[in-house]
Scaffold this active site. Structure first.
Site, short mmCIF file in Angstrom:
data_model
loop_
_atom_site.label_atom_id
_atom_site.label_comp_id
_atom_site.label_asym_id
_atom_site.label_seq_id
_atom_site.Cartn_x
_atom_site.Cartn_y
_atom_site.Cartn_z
N ASP A 122 3.87 12.46 -4.46
CA ASP A 122 3.99 11.02 -4.27
C ASP A 122 4.10 10.37 -5.64
O ASP A 122 3.53 10.86 -6.62
CB ASP A 122 2.77 10.45 -3.53
CG ASP A 122 2.70 10.90 -2.08
OD1 ASP A 122 3.76 11.03 -1.45
OD2 ASP A 122 1.58 11.10 -1.58
N ASP A 140 8.14 9.29 2.88
CA ASP A 140 7.20 8.37 3.53
C ASP A 140 7.89 7.06 3.90
O ASP A 140 7.60 6.47 4.94
CB ASP A 140 6.00 8.08 2.62
CG ASP A 140 5.19 9.32 2.31
OD1 ASP A 140 5.22 10.28 3.11
OD2 ASP A 140 4.53 9.34 1.25
#
Length: 172
Positions: A122, A140
């Site tokens: 991330d 995401d």
């Protein structure tokens, strides 16, 4: 005409393109960013490399490793269901088809990370003041935007179309 070319499965190139973009962006993040060190991009937006060993918001990230395979199996099951769903839909670009492709791309993008690395990369860090939203990635974003679009499609647009069709039938 075969099932692939006549169904919405033919639109799955969108999911494939987004999977490639997700993996390229994660490769960039892993090579250009230092773990945990924010790089200011815009006001309220940093790129900060972090690794997620759990699910959304690092849910179950510290429970011993079994979650890697659990979330992999879950994402693969959801992906299979989405592929079956696409196969049953006609080949048309609808909000439903776009949404399914977005969710599918995100699920597969994060599965690739879990299988190869054992963690999800991330790097997008949105914040206001000292409050930081969970750091996320392109996959995401696909899952989140796709889920919202799917909710709009299934619970707002589809019932409107059905009501319109019923009204048209009654007037005939």
């Amino acid at each position: 005409m075969n099932k692939f070319s006549s169904s919405a499965l033919a639109t799955s190139w969108l999911a494939m393109v987004l999977i490639v973009l997700d993996q390229l962006s994660k490769y960039w993040a892993n090579t250009a960013l230092s773990l945990g060190e924010p790089v200011a991009i815009l006001p309220h937006l940093n790129f900060t490399l972090v690794y997620n060993y759990g699910a959304a918001f690092s849910f179950l990230s510290d429970v011993g490793g079994w979650q890697r395979w659990f979330f992999t199996a879950l994402a693969l099951s959801v992906s299979a269901a989405l592929i079956i769903w696409l196969a049953k839909l006609p080949k048309r670009w609808t909000l439903e088809v776009i949404a399914i492709n977005l969710v599918l791309s995100g699920a597969i993008g994060n599965v690739i990370d879990r299988v190869i690395e054992g963690k999800v990369t991330d790097f997008v860090d949105f914040y206001i003041g000292s409050w930081h939203y969970a750091t996320f990635n392109v996959a995401d974003m696909g899952i989140s935007v796709g889920a919202v679009l799917l909710i709009i499609s299934e619970f707002w647009l589809k019932p409107k179309r059905q009501n319109k069709a019923e009204t048209t039938e009654e007037s005939v």
